[in-house]
Design an enzyme around this catalytic site. Structure first.
Site, short mmCIF file in Angstrom:
data_model
loop_
_atom_site.label_atom_id
_atom_site.label_comp_id
_atom_site.label_asym_id
_atom_site.label_seq_id
_atom_site.Cartn_x
_atom_site.Cartn_y
_atom_site.Cartn_z
N ASN A 61 0.83 -1.20 0.00
CA ASN A 61 0.00 0.00 0.00
C ASN A 61 0.86 1.25 0.00
O ASN A 61 0.60 2.21 -0.74
CB ASN A 61 -0.92 -0.01 1.22
CG ASN A 61 -1.88 1.16 1.26
OD1 ASN A 61 -2.36 1.62 0.23
ND2 ASN A 61 -2.15 1.67 2.45
N PHE B 140 -0.25 5.29 10.28
CA PHE B 140 -1.38 4.39 10.46
C PHE B 140 -1.37 3.37 9.33
O PHE B 140 -1.84 3.64 8.23
CB PHE B 140 -2.69 5.18 10.47
CG PHE B 140 -3.88 4.34 10.84
CD1 PHE B 140 -4.01 3.84 12.12
CD2 PHE B 140 -4.85 4.02 9.90
CE1 PHE B 140 -5.11 3.05 12.46
CE2 PHE B 140 -5.93 3.24 10.23
CZ PHE B 140 -6.06 2.75 11.51
N ALA B 141 -0.79 2.22 9.61
CA ALA B 141 -0.60 1.19 8.58
C ALA B 141 -1.88 0.38 8.41
O ALA B 141 -2.49 -0.05 9.39
CB ALA B 141 0.55 0.27 8.98
N HIS B 142 -2.26 0.15 7.13
CA HIS B 142 -3.46 -0.62 6.86
C HIS B 142 -3.51 -0.97 5.38
O HIS B 142 -2.73 -0.44 4.58
CB HIS B 142 -4.73 0.15 7.24
CG HIS B 142 -4.92 1.40 6.45
ND1 HIS B 142 -4.12 2.52 6.61
CD2 HIS B 142 -5.80 1.73 5.46
CE1 HIS B 142 -4.52 3.47 5.77
NE2 HIS B 142 -5.53 3.01 5.06
N ALA B 143 -4.40 -1.84 5.02
CA ALA B 143 -4.70 -2.17 3.62
C ALA B 143 -6.20 -2.41 3.53
O ALA B 143 -6.93 -2.31 4.52
CB ALA B 143 -3.91 -3.40 3.17
#
Length: 316
Positions: free
Chosen positions: A50, A66-69
């Site tokens: 990402n 803010f790590a996310h996928a």
């Protein structure tokens, strides 16, 4: 909807964790998601991709990523992880680097975690809560801060009161303790100009060249829409949505402007319904010309900066 403390068990919190670079920092948070049964190794890889594909837009505040996928089969259940790094690392963000706090989200669907995101955005924008988080000596103590903060706010505004936000970003550092350079004035019920205290459709948003979509919205419906946009529509856009809604409430405009968090692909189709788009510099480049003003926000948790952007959008 689950609360922040419910989505962040003690086992998903690590303080003083080493990481050699941003990939290592995201990987460390992903390993905690896997260890607590929320995600798989593939989801960790998706979080890293990402950033590789969309840039460091996940660094939404000074020192905070803010790590996310996207929701995918790699997510086993909705949950979060919290990593405070031993030493800061660079993600490549031009104003919010270096990062010392990485919070990761694994979401099964776009809606179950929205209350937790709102709580986290308010928490990181509150200087007292931020200082308590920075001083926490272990996972149990940090989680205790989260629980006390949630009880004190009870889903509403921070307990520090209804007055103006801090006069400078140095008074309200992120959970990393880093400073921001924003210097715009802050709106409160006491200092919103008389011209802006009325419903926004009276004057409409500031018009950039060729922004027919925004003009149509200004001349038509009494309720405007502003989009907050991120790469996936489930993470950073929710931070910005919450902060914008705080500003609208201070202005007394919450009944006249709605805010929708969405992703880059959907935003291109929804822009015609909106008067403006608020997003990061990286996502703004990806969006390009969507027919309405696209406003860049560096610190998604800063009421002061979002206030200034809203003033510019409505020329007040």
């Amino acid at each position: 909807m689950a609360s922040l403390s419910e989505l962040l068990p003690t086992g998903a919190i690590r303080l003083g964790l080493p990481a050699s670079d941003w990939r290592g920092a995201v990987r460390a948070a992903g390993e905690l998601l896997a260890a607590t049964g929320c995600g798989t190794d593939e989801y960790t890889a998706e979080m890293i991709r990402n950033v590789e594909e969309n840039g460091p837009y996940i660094v939404v505040a000074p020192g905070f990523a803010f790590a996310h996928a996207r929701p995918s089969p790699a997510v086993l259940r909705t949950g979060m992880a919290w990593v405070r790094l031993a030493e800061p690392v660079a993600f490549g963000h031009e104003s919010n680097d270096p990062v010392t706090l990485v919070v990761a989200l694994a979401a099964r669907d776009p809606g179950a975690h929205t209350a937790a995101m709102a709580a986290l955005a308010r928490l990181l924008g509150d200087p007292e809560a931020e200082a308590a988080l920075r001083a926490a000596n272990g996972p149990e103590e940090l989680r205790g801060v989260l629980e006390r903060y949630e009880r004190a706010t009870d889903g509403g505004a921070p307990s520090r009161g209804d007055g103006p936000a801090p006069a400078s970003a140095a008074d309200s550092p992120s959970a990393s303790g880093a400073e921001s350079g924003a210097d715009a004035p802050v709106a409160s019920a006491a200092d919103v100009p008389a011209a802006s205290a009325a419903a926004p459709h009276g004057g409409g948003p500031r018009q950039d060249a060729g922004q027919e979509g925004a003009q149509g919205a200004a001349d038509g419906p009494a309720v405007h829409k502003i989009l907050t946009v991120c790469g996936n529509g489930v993470g950073t856009s929710l931070f910005l949505k919450n902060t914008l809604e705080q500003v609208l409430a201070r202005w007394g405009w919450e009944g006249h402007v709605t805010v929708e968090a969405t992703d880059t692909i959907s935003a291109k189709g929804k822009a015609a319904e909106a008067v403006a788009v608020l997003t990061s510099r990286e996502i703004a480049r990806t969006l390009g010309d969507v027919g309405v003003p696209v406003r860049v926000v560096a610190d998604f948790t800063s009421v002061k900066e979002v206030d200034a952007v809203l003033r510019d959008t409505y020329d007040v």
